[in-house]
Design a protein around this motif. Structure first.
Motif, PDB file in Angstrom:
ATOM      1  N   LEU A  82       6.222  16.560   2.428  1.00 37.21           N
ATOM      2  CA  LEU A  82       6.820  16.954   1.066  1.00 37.21           C
ATOM      3  C   LEU A  82       8.272  17.448   1.401  1.00 37.21           C
ATOM      4  CD1 LEU A  82       4.033  18.820  -0.834  1.00 37.21           C
ATOM      5  CD2 LEU A  82       4.882  16.624  -1.268  1.00 37.21           C
ATOM      6  N   SER A  83       8.517  17.587   2.498  1.00 41.28           N
ATOM      7  CA  SER A  83      10.112  17.962   2.718  1.00 41.28           C
ATOM      8  C   SER A  83      11.084  16.702   2.547  1.00 41.28           C
ATOM      9  CB  SER A  83      10.288  18.588   4.418  1.00 41.28           C
ATOM     10  OG  SER A  83       9.558  19.785   4.514  1.00 41.28           O
ATOM     11  N   LEU A  84      10.435  15.868   2.276  1.00 39.45           N
ATOM     12  CA  LEU A  84      11.336  14.551   2.187  1.00 39.45           C
ATOM     13  C   LEU A  84      12.045  14.932   0.619  1.00 39.45           C
ATOM     14  CD1 LEU A  84       9.294  11.614   3.060  1.00 39.45           C
ATOM     15  CD2 LEU A  84      11.482  12.368   4.023  1.00 39.45           C
ATOM     16  N   ILE A  85      11.549  15.730  -0.263  1.00 42.16           N
ATOM     17  CA  ILE A  85      11.918  16.255  -1.591  1.00 42.16           C
ATOM     18  C   ILE A  85      12.996  17.155  -1.462  1.00 42.16           C
ATOM     19  CG2 ILE A  85      11.371  17.247  -3.776  1.00 42.16           C
ATOM     20  CD1 ILE A  85       8.576  15.766  -3.389  1.00 42.16           C
ATOM     21  N   GLY A  86      12.895  18.123  -0.257  1.00 42.84           N
ATOM     22  CA  GLY A  86      13.749  19.210  -0.237  1.00 42.84           C
ATOM     23  C   GLY A  86      13.350  20.177   0.958  1.00 42.84           C
ATOM     24  N   ASP A  87      14.266  20.752   1.417  1.00 39.66           N
ATOM     25  CA  ASP A  87      13.841  21.693   2.782  1.00 39.66           C
ATOM     26  C   ASP A  87      13.030  22.857   2.436  1.00 39.66           C
ATOM     27  OD1 ASP A  87      15.705  20.330   4.135  1.00 39.66           O
ATOM     28  OD2 ASP A  87      17.420  21.675   3.776  1.00 39.66           O
ATOM     29  N   VAL A  88      11.777  22.927   3.229  1.00 38.06           N
ATOM     30  CA  VAL A  88      11.077  23.842   2.848  1.00 38.06           C
ATOM     31  C   VAL A  88      11.489  25.360   2.915  1.00 38.06           C
ATOM     32  CG1 VAL A  88      10.168  24.453   5.102  1.00 38.06           C
ATOM     33  CG2 VAL A  88       8.643  24.945   3.358  1.00 38.06           C
ATOM     34  N   ASP A  89      11.216  26.127   1.788  1.00 41.55           N
ATOM     35  CA  ASP A  89      11.893  27.469   1.804  1.00 41.55           C
ATOM     36  C   ASP A  89      10.568  28.543   1.874  1.00 41.55           C
ATOM     37  OD1 ASP A  89      13.739  29.392   0.481  1.00 41.55           O
ATOM     38  OD2 ASP A  89      12.565  29.597  -1.004  1.00 41.55           O
ATOM     39  N   ASN A  90       9.392  28.055   1.274  1.00 44.71           N
ATOM     40  CA  ASN A  90       8.265  29.347   1.465  1.00 44.71           C
ATOM     41  C   ASN A  90       7.131  28.601   1.417  1.00 44.71           C
ATOM     42  OD1 ASN A  90       6.457  31.051   0.350  1.00 44.71           O
ATOM     43  ND2 ASN A  90       8.026  32.534   0.201  1.00 44.71           N
ATOM     44  N   VAL A  91       5.891  28.911   2.025  1.00 41.94           N
ATOM     45  CA  VAL A  91       4.855  28.480   1.944  1.00 41.94           C
ATOM     46  C   VAL A  91       3.939  29.627   1.815  1.00 41.94           C
ATOM     47  CG1 VAL A  91       2.692  27.210   2.835  1.00 41.94           C
ATOM     48  CG2 VAL A  91       5.072  26.452   3.382  1.00 41.94           C
ATOM     49  N   ARG A  92       3.070  29.613   0.758  1.00 41.21           N
ATOM     50  CA  ARG A  92       2.336  30.870   0.474  1.00 41.21           C
ATOM     51  C   ARG A  92       0.643  30.412   0.049  1.00 41.21           C
ATOM     52  NH1 ARG A  92       1.444  34.550  -4.478  1.00 41.21           N
ATOM     53  NH2 ARG A  92       0.465  36.333  -3.588  1.00 41.21           N
ATOM     54  N   HIS A  93      -0.029  31.209   0.715  1.00 42.71           N
ATOM     55  CA  HIS A  93      -1.482  30.991   0.589  1.00 42.71           C
ATOM     56  C   HIS A  93      -2.090  31.866  -0.536  1.00 42.71           C
ATOM     57  CE1 HIS A  93      -5.941  31.068   2.462  1.00 42.71           C
ATOM     58  NE2 HIS A  93      -5.943  30.236   1.490  1.00 42.71           N
ATOM     59  N   VAL A  94      -2.718  31.243  -1.421  1.00 44.54           N
ATOM     60  CA  VAL A  94      -2.925  32.146  -2.874  1.00 44.54           C
ATOM     61  C   VAL A  94      -4.098  32.678  -2.726  1.00 44.54           C
ATOM     62  CG1 VAL A  94      -3.062  32.127  -5.220  1.00 44.54           C
ATOM     63  CG2 VAL A  94      -1.236  30.652  -4.140  1.00 44.54           C
ATOM     64  N   VAL A  95      -4.598  33.668  -2.474  1.00 41.37           N
ATOM     65  CA  VAL A  95      -5.788  34.336  -2.388  1.00 41.37           C
ATOM     66  C   VAL A  95      -5.723  35.564  -3.335  1.00 41.37           C
ATOM     67  CG1 VAL A  95      -6.463  33.658  -0.151  1.00 41.37           C
ATOM     68  CG2 VAL A  95      -4.915  35.623  -0.424  1.00 41.37           C
ATOM     69  N   GLU A  96      -6.901  36.014  -3.823  1.00 41.83           N
ATOM     70  CA  GLU A  96      -6.676  37.247  -4.479  1.00 41.83           C
ATOM     71  C   GLU A  96      -6.614  38.236  -3.614  1.00 41.83           C
ATOM     72  OE1 GLU A  96      -9.148  39.866  -7.796  1.00 41.83           O
ATOM     73  OE2 GLU A  96      -9.781  37.756  -7.470  1.00 41.83           O
ATOM     74  N   GLU A  97      -5.516  39.116  -3.855  1.00 47.79           N
ATOM     75  CA  GLU A  97      -5.241  40.153  -3.080  1.00 47.79           C
ATOM     76  C   GLU A  97      -5.460  41.551  -3.990  1.00 47.79           C
ATOM     77  OE1 GLU A  97      -1.152  39.547  -0.657  1.00 47.79           O
ATOM     78  OE2 GLU A  97      -0.948  38.912  -2.884  1.00 47.79           O
TER      79      GLU A  97
END
Length: 186
Positions: free
Chosen positions: A64-79
């Protein structure tokens, strides 16, 4: 599969491009066991809502970095965090155009509230969700949510922790009159 929000730097895309970006994302990972649910386009980033296995995450991000530089990755879990931390996170996410995450943070706050406070927090959530719809090129849906947000904000106190509720009400009313969502900080 686990849920992730992947943010890539945005230099040229608009919310009108969200469906094309989601399709492009799906094409880039078509041979992988992942689901690109949707793309939201903010001023500074593109947010992909993804379902994937953890072991596929590095490959997924690289493609997906072909679309743009990675900025942030977040695992979505109920906190399960304190109300104050949820409010702090919600404000941060809102002011950084990460409206879906703002919604999630304030939902955690909402679960800890009762009575009038619960309605006030729901009003803030509805404003954030309105902007998330704008990022999905569904501004009319977002505008439609403003009446409900204003109803929930009601005549609550002018301040909620460090949030100026009067400012939110004022902006919601202005956006309703203009029939246009205009970003502001809380």
């Amino acid at each position: 599969m686990e849920r992730y929000l992947l943010h890539f730097k945005n230099e040229k895309y608009l919310p009108q491009n969200c469906r094309d970006l989601a399709r492009k994302g799906r094409d880039l990972v078509s041979d992988m066991n992942v689901s690109v649910r949707l793309a939201r386009v903010a001023t500074k980033f593109i947010e992909f809502d993804i379902a994937a296995e953890k072991e596929d995450l590095d490959t997924l991000v690289k493609r997906l970095s072909l679309i743009g530089d990675v900025d942030n990755v977040r695992h979505v879990v109920e906190e399960h965090i304190t109300k104050d931390k949820g409010i702090e996170d919600g404000i941060f996410y809102y002011n950084n155009e990460r409206f879906w995450e703002c919604h999630e943070a304030f939902e955690g706050v909402w679960k800890q509230c009762y009575g009038r406070e619960k309605e006030l927090v729901q009003g803030i959530i509805l404003v954030a969700v309105a902007f998330a719809h704008q990022q999905e090129n569904e501004e009319s849906i977002g505008i439609g949510m403003l009446s409900r947000a204003l109803e929930k904000l009601g005549t609550s106190p002018s301040m909620y922790h460090s949030i100026d509720v009067d400012k939110i009400r004022k902006h919601v009313i202005e956006m309703q009159k203009a029939n246009k969502l205009t970003r502001f900080e809380i």
